[in-house]
Design an enzyme around this catalytic site. Structure first.
Site, mmCIF file in Angstrom:
data_model
loop_
_atom_site.group_PDB
_atom_site.id
_atom_site.type_symbol
_atom_site.label_atom_id
_atom_site.label_comp_id
_atom_site.label_asym_id
_atom_site.label_seq_id
_atom_site.Cartn_x
_atom_site.Cartn_y
_atom_site.Cartn_z
ATOM 1 N N LYS A 14 0.831 -1.214 0.000
ATOM 2 C CA LYS A 14 0.000 0.000 0.000
ATOM 3 C C LYS A 14 0.865 1.262 0.000
ATOM 4 O O LYS A 14 0.622 2.175 -0.775
ATOM 5 C CB LYS A 14 -0.925 0.016 1.228
ATOM 6 N N GLU A 34 -1.641 5.169 6.161
ATOM 7 C CA GLU A 34 -2.132 4.604 7.432
ATOM 8 C C GLU A 34 -3.445 5.269 7.845
ATOM 9 O O GLU A 34 -3.648 5.631 9.014
ATOM 10 C CB GLU A 34 -1.080 4.786 8.535
HETATM 11 P P1 ADP Z 1 2.131 -1.987 3.217
HETATM 12 O O1 ADP Z 1 2.115 -0.478 3.159
HETATM 13 O O2 ADP Z 1 0.919 -2.609 2.566
HETATM 14 O O3 ADP Z 1 2.367 -2.532 4.616
HETATM 15 P P2 ADP Z 1 4.698 -1.744 1.947
HETATM 16 O O4 ADP Z 1 4.494 -0.937 0.696
HETATM 17 O O5 ADP Z 1 5.259 -1.027 3.144
HETATM 18 O O6 ADP Z 1 3.350 -2.499 2.324
HETATM 19 O O7 ADP Z 1 5.714 -2.947 1.652
HETATM 20 C C1 ADP Z 1 5.574 -3.809 0.543
HETATM 21 C C2 ADP Z 1 6.881 -4.592 0.413
HETATM 22 O O8 ADP Z 1 7.008 -5.467 1.532
HETATM 23 C C3 ADP Z 1 6.958 -5.514 -0.778
HETATM 24 O O9 ADP Z 1 7.368 -4.848 -1.952
HETATM 25 C C4 ADP Z 1 8.008 -6.528 -0.338
HETATM 26 O O10 ADP Z 1 9.309 -6.031 -0.597
HETATM 27 C C5 ADP Z 1 7.865 -6.545 1.177
HETATM 28 N N1 ADP Z 1 7.244 -7.760 1.760
HETATM 29 C C6 ADP Z 1 7.600 -8.319 2.939
HETATM 30 N N2 ADP Z 1 6.797 -9.362 3.248
HETATM 31 C C7 ADP Z 1 5.894 -9.481 2.255
HETATM 32 C C8 ADP Z 1 4.766 -10.348 2.006
HETATM 33 N N3 ADP Z 1 4.411 -11.316 2.865
HETATM 34 N N4 ADP Z 1 4.051 -10.161 0.876
HETATM 35 C C9 ADP Z 1 4.403 -9.195 0.007
HETATM 36 N N5 ADP Z 1 5.445 -8.340 0.180
HETATM 37 C C10 ADP Z 1 6.180 -8.465 1.289
#
Ligand code: ADP
Ligand code: ZN
Length: 191
Positions: A21, A89
């Protein structure tokens, strides 16, 4: 996503933790900057995962963001030149963030919000469900399930490495807490 249309609207990016996200929000805001639009990004003050002044993804990419305690504070950082407002968030803001996003969009601003749609119990999280109901565009991202590798739409809370109980307090003193992305089949909530 950046669309070259000249009126306000709301885009929401949802999914579990690690679904990308923040990455997607940053990508869209950077594209808006390339299109020479005036962009301001915000995040809740409590989220200082990696940095206090940036939206940072788990993969390390970032964009400047203003940490704010309340969604109303957005008005202190925008003016008539602001064309795009990013909010990361969004689930941590009060319900009023929905009215504020609507007001900004009505004023001609493109609002791009990213956040968790569900909490670790698999239940709708804070203002996100209402926000996506009123948004023009919604993208639901999937992470990768850390148990089986399938697409994951839920966030597993782990306390000392074991699935959290439904009624476990939000803050557990002395316990190690972690989160991972999981699919419906592998997501466990102990009631
Ligand atoms: P969010 O904001 O949805 O928490 P982020 O954009 O911060 O996600 O992070 C996405 C990145 O997290 C992906 O590009 C990958 O490098 C890493 N990652 C770590 N664990 C996972 C997972 N289980 N599935 C997908 N990506 C993951
Ligand atoms: Zn799974």
């Amino acid at each position: 996503m950046y669309r070259p249309i000249h009126y306000g609207y709301i885009e929401v990016i949802i999914g579990p933790m690690y679904s990308g996200k923040s990455e997607e929000l940053i990508r869209r805001l950077k594209r808006a900057k390339i299109a020479k639009q005036t962009v301001v990004a915000f995040k809740p003050y409590i989220d200082n995962r990696y940095s206090n002044k940036d939206v940072v993804s788990h993969s390390g990419i970032s964009i400047d963001a203003v940490p704010i305690k309340s969604a109303k504070d957005i008005y202190n950082y925008i003016d008539e030149d602001t064309q795009v407002v990013g909010i990361d968030e969004v689930q941590f803001f009060e319900e009023e963030v929905v009215d504020i996003a609507m007001d900004l969009a009505d004023k001609g601003i493109k609002v791009i919000a990213a956040g968790l749609d569900m909490d670790f119990k698999g239940e709708p999280f804070g203002p996100t469900p209402k926000l996506l109901a009123v948004a023009e565009f919604v993208d639901k991202l999937q992470a990768v399930c850390m148990v089986c590798g399938n697409p994951a739409h839920r966030t597993q809370r782990l306390i000392n490495g074991k699935p959290a109980k439904y009624n476990d307090p939000i803050i557990l003193v002395g316990a190690t807490e972690s989160y991972e992305a999981r699919c419906r089949k592998c997501h466990v909530i102990i009631k």
